[in-house]
Design a protein around this motif. Structure first.
Motif, short mmCIF file in Angstrom:
data_model
loop_
_atom_site.label_atom_id
_atom_site.label_comp_id
_atom_site.label_asym_id
_atom_site.label_seq_id
_atom_site.Cartn_x
_atom_site.Cartn_y
_atom_site.Cartn_z
N ILE A 60 81.20 72.90 59.31
CA ILE A 60 82.35 73.79 59.45
C ILE A 60 82.94 73.68 60.85
CG2 ILE A 60 83.07 76.21 59.52
CD1 ILE A 60 81.05 76.78 57.30
N TYR A 61 82.06 73.68 61.85
CA TYR A 61 82.50 73.52 63.25
C TYR A 61 83.31 72.24 63.41
CZ TYR A 61 82.14 72.87 68.32
OH TYR A 61 82.43 72.67 69.65
N THR A 62 82.75 71.14 62.91
CA THR A 62 83.42 69.84 63.03
C THR A 62 84.75 69.85 62.31
OG1 THR A 62 81.28 68.71 63.17
CG2 THR A 62 83.19 67.37 62.61
N SER A 63 84.78 70.44 61.13
CA SER A 63 86.00 70.49 60.33
C SER A 63 87.11 71.25 61.06
CB SER A 63 85.71 71.16 58.98
OG SER A 63 86.90 71.30 58.23
N ILE A 64 86.76 72.37 61.69
CA ILE A 64 87.75 73.19 62.38
C ILE A 64 88.32 72.46 63.59
CG2 ILE A 64 88.07 75.28 63.76
CD1 ILE A 64 86.10 76.68 61.87
N PHE A 65 87.45 71.91 64.41
CA PHE A 65 87.92 71.30 65.66
C PHE A 65 88.57 69.94 65.44
CE2 PHE A 65 85.32 74.58 67.55
CZ PHE A 65 86.04 74.89 68.70
N GLY A 67 90.26 69.37 62.59
CA GLY A 67 91.39 69.64 61.71
C GLY A 67 92.54 70.40 62.33
N THR A 68 92.39 70.81 63.60
CA THR A 68 93.47 71.53 64.29
C THR A 68 93.82 70.80 65.59
OG1 THR A 68 91.83 72.97 65.38
CG2 THR A 68 92.81 73.77 63.33
N GLN A 73 93.99 74.55 70.32
CA GLN A 73 92.69 75.05 70.74
C GLN A 73 92.72 75.45 72.21
OE1 GLN A 73 90.03 71.82 69.76
NE2 GLN A 73 90.89 71.65 67.70
N ASN A 102 86.09 70.51 71.62
CA ASN A 102 86.77 69.55 70.76
C ASN A 102 86.05 68.21 70.74
OD1 ASN A 102 88.96 67.18 70.62
ND2 ASN A 102 89.69 68.89 69.39
#
Length: 222
Positions: A60-65, A67-68, A73, A102
Motif C-alpha cells: 500500500i505504501y509503495t502504491s501510494i508514493f 501513484g501520486t 507529496q 518517495n
C-alpha cells in the motif's frame, strides 16, 4: 550559426550565488537517498517476508508514493502537515522527508527484485545449516542482491538528483531556486537556466562515474 541571443555576461556576477545552491542540492539528495535506502530495504524485507499484514502495508505504501506526483507529496508535507498537526517543518527538512519517503517506495521494488534474483539454493542451504533468517539476509542474500541492483540504484539516485529541482516550489535555496532568482533580477532567463542545467548535468556525470567505479570494484572482489 550564431548565438547572439545568449549573453552569459549578464549572469557572470551571480555565478557564485547559483553555485552556492549546490551544497543545498547535495544535502537534500544525500540525506533523502540514505533515508530512501533504509526505508526501501525495510519495505522490501516486509514484501518478501512471511507476515502478510506487513507485506500488505508495504504494498500500500509503495502504491501510494508511486501513484501520486512527487511535487504533490512535497506540498502536502510542507503545507498540509502544519494544518493537520500544527508541526511546521523547515523547507529543507520537508524536502528531505518528501524525497526520502518517495525514493523509499521505488528503491523497495529494486531491492525486492534483487533479492528474488539471488539463487534460491543459497537460501535453502543457509536454512539447512540452521542460519537464522536475519543473519542469512544480512550476510548472504543482501550483499549479493546489492551487487545485482547497483546500476538500478544509481539510476534512482540520478533521478533523485534531477528531480530535486522541484524543491524550488517551497522556497528551498537550491541551484534551481537561485538560478530563477538570478533570472528574475537580470532578465537573462535563458542564460540562467542553461547554466543551472549544466550544473545538474555535471552532478549527474559525477554520480555516473562513481557508480561505474563502485561497480568495477565489486566485480573485482568476486
Amino acid at each position: 550559426m550564431t548565438i547572439d541571443f545568449l549573453d552569459f555576461s549578464a549572469i557572470s556576477g551571480s555565478i557564485d550565488y547559483i553555485l552556492a545552491g549546490v551544497k543545498v542540492t547535495l544535502q537534500v539528495v544525500s540525506l533523502a537517498g540514505i533515508m530512501g535506502f533504509i526505508i526501501g530495504t525495510l519495505l522490501a524485507l516486509c514484501k518478501i517476508g512471511r507476515i502478510k499484514v506487513l507485506a500488505i502495508i508495504a504494498d500500500i505504501y509503495t502504491s501510494i508514493f508511486r501513484g501520486t506526483p512527487l511535487v504533490l507529496q512535497l506540498m502536502l508535507i510542507f503545507f498540509g502537515l502544519p494544518q493537520a498537526t500544527g508541526i511546521t517543518l523547515e523547507p529543507v527538512t520537508a524536502a528531505i522527508l518528501a524525497f526520502g519517503l518517495n525514493s523509499g517506495a521505488y528503491i523497495s521494488e529494486v531491492i525486492r527484485a534483487g533479492i528474488m534474483a539471488v539463487d534460491k539454493g543459497q537460501r535453502e542451504a543457509a536454512m539447512a545449516l540452521g542460519v537464522p533468517y536475519r543473519q542469512m539476509m544480512k550476510d548472504i542474500i543482501l550483499p549479493q542482491a546489492l551487487k545485482n541492483i547497483l546500476p538500478a540504484l544509481m539510476n534512482e539516485y540520478i533521478t533523485l538528483t534531477k528531480e530535486s529541482a522541484i524543491v524550488t516550489v517551497i522556497g528551498v535555496m537550491d541551484v534551481m531556486r537561485r538560478s530563477f532568482m538570478t533570472a528574475s533580477n537580470t532578465y537573462a532567463y535563458l542564460e540562467a537556466f542553461i547554466f543551472a542545467g549544466l550544473v545538474y548535468y555535471v552532478l549527474v556525470m559525477i554520480l555516473t562515474f562513481i557508480g561505474k567505479l563502485i561497480e568495477r570494484r565489486m566485480r573485482r572482489s568476486d
